[in-house]
Motif scaffolding. Structure first.
Motif, PDB file in Angstrom:
ATOM      1  N   TRP A  82       0.825  -1.207   0.000  1.00  0.00           N
ATOM      2  CA  TRP A  82       0.000   0.000   0.000  1.00  0.00           C
ATOM      3  C   TRP A  82       0.861   1.260   0.000  1.00  0.00           C
ATOM      4  O   TRP A  82       0.550   2.237  -0.674  1.00  0.00           O
ATOM      5  N   PHE A  83       1.941   1.224   0.756  1.00  0.00           N
ATOM      6  CA  PHE A  83       2.861   2.361   0.791  1.00  0.00           C
ATOM      7  C   PHE A  83       3.418   2.641  -0.604  1.00  0.00           C
ATOM      8  O   PHE A  83       3.434   3.796  -1.052  1.00  0.00           O
ATOM      9  N   LEU A  84       3.869   1.594  -1.308  1.00  0.00           N
ATOM     10  CA  LEU A  84       4.401   1.771  -2.654  1.00  0.00           C
ATOM     11  C   LEU A  84       3.315   2.265  -3.614  1.00  0.00           C
ATOM     12  O   LEU A  84       3.577   3.118  -4.467  1.00  0.00           O
ATOM     13  N   PHE A  85       2.079   1.773  -3.453  1.00  0.00           N
ATOM     14  CA  PHE A  85       0.991   2.240  -4.303  1.00  0.00           C
ATOM     15  C   PHE A  85       0.711   3.725  -4.062  1.00  0.00           C
ATOM     16  O   PHE A  85       0.444   4.472  -5.009  1.00  0.00           O
ATOM     17  N   VAL A  86       0.778   4.160  -2.820  1.00  0.00           N
ATOM     18  CA  VAL A  86       0.575   5.587  -2.513  1.00  0.00           C
ATOM     19  C   VAL A  86       1.673   6.429  -3.162  1.00  0.00           C
ATOM     20  O   VAL A  86       1.392   7.486  -3.747  1.00  0.00           O
ATOM     21  N   ILE A  87       2.916   5.965  -3.099  1.00  0.00           N
ATOM     22  CA  ILE A  87       4.026   6.695  -3.735  1.00  0.00           C
ATOM     23  C   ILE A  87       3.817   6.742  -5.253  1.00  0.00           C
ATOM     24  O   ILE A  87       4.015   7.791  -5.883  1.00  0.00           O
ATOM     25  N   ILE A  88       3.398   5.629  -5.842  1.00  0.00           N
ATOM     26  CA  ILE A  88       3.102   5.595  -7.282  1.00  0.00           C
ATOM     27  C   ILE A  88       1.995   6.594  -7.612  1.00  0.00           C
ATOM     28  O   ILE A  88       2.062   7.312  -8.612  1.00  0.00           O
ATOM     29  N   THR A  89       0.975   6.673  -6.761  1.00  0.00           N
ATOM     30  CA  THR A  89      -0.132   7.605  -6.967  1.00  0.00           C
ATOM     31  C   THR A  89       0.357   9.049  -6.894  1.00  0.00           C
ATOM     32  O   THR A  89      -0.004   9.883  -7.738  1.00  0.00           O
ATOM     33  N   LEU A  90       1.187   9.362  -5.905  1.00  0.00           N
ATOM     34  CA  LEU A  90       1.718  10.722  -5.781  1.00  0.00           C
ATOM     35  C   LEU A  90       2.585  11.096  -6.986  1.00  0.00           C
ATOM     36  O   LEU A  90       2.518  12.226  -7.480  1.00  0.00           O
ATOM     37  N   LEU A  91       3.370  10.146  -7.467  1.00  0.00           N
ATOM     38  CA  LEU A  91       4.171  10.399  -8.668  1.00  0.00           C
ATOM     39  C   LEU A  91       3.264  10.623  -9.885  1.00  0.00           C
ATOM     40  O   LEU A  91       3.554  11.468 -10.738  1.00  0.00           O
ATOM     41  N   GLY A  92       2.170   9.872  -9.949  1.00  0.00           N
ATOM     42  CA  GLY A  92       1.218  10.048 -11.043  1.00  0.00           C
ATOM     43  C   GLY A  92       0.595  11.432 -11.024  1.00  0.00           C
ATOM     44  O   GLY A  92       0.441  12.082 -12.067  1.00  0.00           O
ATOM     45  N   ILE A  93       0.233  11.904  -9.838  1.00  0.00           N
ATOM     46  CA  ILE A  93      -0.317  13.256  -9.721  1.00  0.00           C
ATOM     47  C   ILE A  93       0.724  14.282 -10.141  1.00  0.00           C
ATOM     48  O   ILE A  93       0.427  15.220 -10.890  1.00  0.00           O
ATOM     49  N   LEU A  94       1.951  14.110  -9.675  1.00  0.00           N
ATOM     50  CA  LEU A  94       3.039  15.012 -10.062  1.00  0.00           C
ATOM     51  C   LEU A  94       3.221  15.016 -11.580  1.00  0.00           C
ATOM     52  O   LEU A  94       3.388  16.073 -12.186  1.00  0.00           O
ATOM     53  N   GLY A  95       3.154  13.845 -12.186  1.00  0.00           N
ATOM     54  CA  GLY A  95       3.326  13.733 -13.636  1.00  0.00           C
ATOM     55  C   GLY A  95       2.251  14.459 -14.419  1.00  0.00           C
ATOM     56  O   GLY A  95       2.536  15.078 -15.443  1.00  0.00           O
ATOM     57  N   THR A  96       1.023  14.413 -13.946  1.00  0.00           N
ATOM     58  CA  THR A  96      -0.048  15.091 -14.672  1.00  0.00           C
ATOM     59  C   THR A  96       0.054  16.605 -14.521  1.00  0.00           C
ATOM     60  O   THR A  96      -0.345  17.340 -15.416  1.00  0.00           O
ATOM     61  N   VAL A  97       0.608  17.066 -13.414  1.00  0.00           N
ATOM     62  CA  VAL A  97       0.752  18.505 -13.190  1.00  0.00           C
ATOM     63  C   VAL A  97       1.988  19.047 -13.905  1.00  0.00           C
ATOM     64  O   VAL A  97       1.929  20.085 -14.573  1.00  0.00           O
ATOM     65  N   VAL A  98       3.099  18.351 -13.793  1.00  0.00           N
ATOM     66  CA  VAL A  98       4.368  18.832 -14.358  1.00  0.00           C
ATOM     67  C   VAL A  98       4.285  18.947 -15.875  1.00  0.00           C
ATOM     68  O   VAL A  98       4.920  19.811 -16.475  1.00  0.00           O
ATOM     69  N   ASP A  99       3.479  18.113 -16.478  1.00  0.00           N
ATOM     70  CA  ASP A  99       3.288  18.136 -17.919  1.00  0.00           C
ATOM     71  C   ASP A  99       2.881  19.530 -18.387  1.00  0.00           C
ATOM     72  O   ASP A  99       3.480  20.102 -19.291  1.00  0.00           O
ATOM     73  N   ASN A 100       1.897  20.078 -17.756  1.00  0.00           N
ATOM     74  CA  ASN A 100       1.383  21.391 -18.165  1.00  0.00           C
ATOM     75  C   ASN A 100       2.271  22.534 -17.691  1.00  0.00           C
ATOM     76  O   ASN A 100       2.405  23.537 -18.387  1.00  0.00           O
ATOM     77  N   ILE A 101       2.873  22.394 -16.537  1.00  0.00           N
ATOM     78  CA  ILE A 101       3.669  23.480 -15.969  1.00  0.00           C
ATOM     79  C   ILE A 101       4.909  23.766 -16.809  1.00  0.00           C
ATOM     80  O   ILE A 101       5.183  24.919 -17.152  1.00  0.00           O
ATOM     81  N   ILE A 102       5.659  22.752 -17.140  1.00  0.00           N
ATOM     82  CA  ILE A 102       6.916  22.957 -17.870  1.00  0.00           C
ATOM     83  C   ILE A 102       6.659  23.565 -19.241  1.00  0.00           C
ATOM     84  O   ILE A 102       7.281  24.563 -19.619  1.00  0.00           O
ATOM     85  N   LEU A 103       5.733  22.987 -19.984  1.00  0.00           N
ATOM     86  CA  LEU A 103       5.487  23.457 -21.345  1.00  0.00           C
ATOM     87  C   LEU A 103       4.912  24.871 -21.354  1.00  0.00           C
ATOM     88  O   LEU A 103       5.381  25.738 -22.095  1.00  0.00           O
ATOM     89  N   ALA A 104       3.917  25.103 -20.522  1.00  0.00           N
ATOM     90  CA  ALA A 104       3.304  26.431 -20.499  1.00  0.00           C
ATOM     91  C   ALA A 104       4.296  27.484 -19.995  1.00  0.00           C
ATOM     92  O   ALA A 104       4.351  28.603 -20.529  1.00  0.00           O
ATOM     93  N   ALA A 105       5.094  27.149 -18.984  1.00  0.00           N
ATOM     94  CA  ALA A 105       6.067  28.107 -18.454  1.00  0.00           C
ATOM     95  C   ALA A 105       7.091  28.490 -19.518  1.00  0.00           C
ATOM     96  O   ALA A 105       7.458  29.663 -19.654  1.00  0.00           O
ATOM     97  N   LYS A 106       7.550  27.516 -20.264  1.00  0.00           N
ATOM     98  CA  LYS A 106       8.538  27.802 -21.310  1.00  0.00           C
ATOM     99  C   LYS A 106       7.933  28.708 -22.381  1.00  0.00           C
ATOM    100  O   LYS A 106       8.574  29.644 -22.853  1.00  0.00           O
ATOM    101  N   LEU A 107       6.693  28.437 -22.761  1.00  0.00           N
ATOM    102  CA  LEU A 107       6.041  29.268 -23.767  1.00  0.00           C
ATOM    103  C   LEU A 107       5.756  30.675 -23.241  1.00  0.00           C
ATOM    104  O   LEU A 107       5.891  31.656 -23.960  1.00  0.00           O
ATOM    105  N   ARG A 108       5.362  30.760 -22.000  1.00  0.00           N
ATOM    106  CA  ARG A 108       5.041  32.077 -21.427  1.00  0.00           C
ATOM    107  C   ARG A 108       6.289  32.943 -21.289  1.00  0.00           C
ATOM    108  O   ARG A 108       6.193  34.164 -21.283  1.00  0.00           O
ATOM    109  N   GLN A 109       7.476  32.321 -21.192  1.00  0.00           N
ATOM    110  CA  GLN A 109       8.720  33.090 -21.137  1.00  0.00           C
ATOM    111  C   GLN A 109       8.934  33.908 -22.407  1.00  0.00           C
ATOM    112  O   GLN A 109       9.565  34.957 -22.373  1.00  0.00           O
ATOM    113  N   THR A 110       8.418  33.424 -23.511  1.00  0.00           N
ATOM    114  CA  THR A 110       8.577  34.142 -24.779  1.00  0.00           C
ATOM    115  C   THR A 110       7.445  35.138 -25.004  1.00  0.00           C
ATOM    116  O   THR A 110       7.447  35.839 -26.010  1.00  0.00           O
ATOM    117  N   GLY A 111       6.487  35.167 -24.087  1.00  0.00           N
ATOM    118  CA  GLY A 111       5.361  36.084 -24.235  1.00  0.00           C
ATOM    119  C   GLY A 111       4.251  35.536 -25.105  1.00  0.00           C
ATOM    120  O   GLY A 111       3.363  36.272 -25.521  1.00  0.00           O
TER     121      GLY A 111
END
Length: 173
Positions: A60-89
C-alpha cells in the motif's frame, strides 16, 4: 498439479507490466495519457492483489508513492510546457489554439501528424499575430524545448512509477 493461483498472478503481473510499458512509450505523444495508463495499471494490480488477500502495508505504501508520482506527472506536464512558452510572451490564446489543432489532427489522422502539426500551427498563429518570422520561430522553439523537457520529466516519473511497481510485484516484503 498446476497451481492456478500462481499462474493467475504471473499472468496479471505480465499484463500489468505490458500496459505500463505502453503507457511509458505513449509519453512520446503529447495527448496520450501515458502517466495515467501507468497508474491505472498499478491500480488494477492493487485491486487484484487486494481481492487475492496478498496486499501488505508495504504494498500500500508503494501504491501511494506511485499515486503521488502520477499526480506530479499530470501537473508537471502542463507546468513545464506552459512556463517555457510564457517566457517568450506567447499568449494563452495561441497556445490553446495550437493544442486544439494538434488534437484534432491526431483524432482525424494519426498522433504523429498531431505531434508535427502542433508546433507548425503555433508558428503560423504566432507569425500571423506578430508579423515577424524570428519572433514566431522563437515561440515555436520555446514550445519544442518545453516539449523536450516535459518528455524527459514524464519519462523519469513514469520510469520511477514502473520501478516502484516492479519492487512491489517482484520482491515479497
Amino acid at each position: 498439479m498446476l497451481d492456478w493461483s500462481l499462474l493467475g498472478f504471473a499472468f496479471m503481473k505480465a499484463i500489468t507490466f505490458v500496459f505500463m510499458l505502453i503507457g511509458l512509450a505513449g509519453l512520446i505523444i503529447p495527448i496520450f495519457p501515458g502517466i495515467i495508463i501507468i497508474w491505472l495499471s498499478a491500480l488494477v494490480y492493487a485491486v487484484f492483489s487486494t481481492l487475492a488477500g496478498t496486499m501488505t502495508g508495504w504494498d500500500w505504501f508503494l501504491f501511494v508513492i506511485i499515486t503521488l508520482l502520477g499526480i506530479l506527472g499530470t501537473v508537471v506536464d502542463n507546468i513545464i510546457l506552459a512556463a517555457k512558452l510564457r517566457q517568450t510572451g506567447t499568449p494563452w490564446k495561441s497556445i490553446i489554439l495550437a493544442y486544439v489543432i494538434g488534437l484534432v489532427a491526431s483524432l482525424f489522422f494519426t498522433p504523429l501528424v498531431g505531434l508535427l502539426l502542433t508546433p507548425a500551427a503555433l508558428y503560423l498563429i504566432e507569425y500571423r499575430r506578430l508579423q515577424d518570422r524570428s519572433l514566431a520561430f522563437g515561440s515555436t522553439k520555446a514550445f519544442l524545448i518545453g516539449f523536450g523537457w516535459t518528455f524527459v520529466a514524464l519519462f523519469a516519473i513514469g520510469s520511477a512509477m514502473i520501478g516502484l511497481w516492479l519492487i512491489w510485484a517482484m520482491i515479497p516484503l
